[in-house]
Design an enzyme around this catalytic site. Sequence first.
Site, short mmCIF file in Angstrom:
data_model
loop_
_atom_site.label_atom_id
_atom_site.label_comp_id
_atom_site.label_asym_id
_atom_site.label_seq_id
_atom_site.Cartn_x
_atom_site.Cartn_y
_atom_site.Cartn_z
CG HIS A 1 6.09 -28.48 7.65
ND1 HIS A 1 6.14 -30.06 8.56
CD2 HIS A 1 6.41 -27.94 8.73
CE1 HIS A 1 6.75 -30.22 9.30
NE2 HIS A 1 7.24 -28.29 9.83
CE LYS B 1 -12.37 0.07 0.83
NZ LYS B 1 -12.41 0.10 1.98
CD GLU C 1 -3.15 -0.76 2.42
OE1 GLU C 1 -3.04 -1.36 3.56
OE2 GLU C 1 -3.94 0.40 2.58
#
Length: 344
Positions: A249, A339, A233
């Site tokens: 893993h 948005k 950001e």
Amino acid sequence: MAATNSIETDMQRFGALFAAATDASEDAQPLAAGSVIVAGMGGSGIAGRLAQALAERCGGLRVSAWSDYGLPAWADGSERLIAVSYSGNTAETLSGVERAIELGCGWEAITTGGRLAALGREYGAPVTAIEPGHQPRAALPLLLVPLLQRLPIAGIAAQLTEAGEVLGAAVSPVGAATAASPPAPAAAPDGGESGATASPAAIAAQLAGKLPFIYGAGGLATVAYRWRCQIAENAKQLAVHHALPELDHNEIVGWASPPPNAVVVALREPDEPARVAARWKATRAAAWRDVPVIECRARGESPLARWLSLVHLGDTVSVELAHLNGVEPTPVRVIEELKRRLDD
Ligand code: F6R
């Protein structure tokens, strides 16, 4: 959202914002609830993630951070919801409140206003009012402190006090170290560890034009996520994060052919448990032999102080990196555009 404070200003005032939030919320009463869901997205959601990690480390209650629409399917009305949204208008967080109302959960909000505060007034839910004028991600101290004051996490009062001291003592003005700062410690030739943390400017210089892989164990995996988000950001640059020991893993296998511009950032606590220290050393020797590794050590004693010391370091690095990348750290135009598109 129109923010009047720049990211640089707020980042330099991180400790002051933390102190102001502590003063403002000192009368808050801890909840009696045994299970709390903290809903929030992005820069607001990180408060819930840190609270969850702290409860996992210290105990006292069960905290589930939630960053999605609605609430988890297991929510049955017995939990309490704390909705954290700086703007108060984030669709996912608002839908979590709507679900809580359907389920009959007790709920409350931490926000500057918006639809969330209006819902609080309509339903008589407590609303902690936060100062407007900041970017949500820069308001982390303002959102996190009142949240933690409400959660009966073991030792939280002492941790908040120590975190305030550590952050108050933090001096890392952006740009101040750029000219004179030493380079970040390079990877030790034997895969060992230097122990020193470089200045934010020196770390940023090592990350410019690179793909940072940011790692932490336990709660520092959440801090690694904060670094990743802040680099995206503020510096408008991609980064990757993962958690130790889980990365050993799966992701470790991919280090057989790393991207040529990969850099590892290892977020570490002092006096780690021996098995964690051994894992860092073994992972470095097995997977990162030919990759620069930047070690960053937390300061302080309590988990909260340590984690926030590295949150602040990462925030500062991301702003230094923005300057090196020639971008403005404050605006996040693509989030605003997204948005708007979703509102259409
Ligand atoms: C902007 C930022 C974003 C917002 C997110 C949710 O600075 O960090 O990640 O935090 O879009 O919005 P709020 O925080 O208003 O609920």
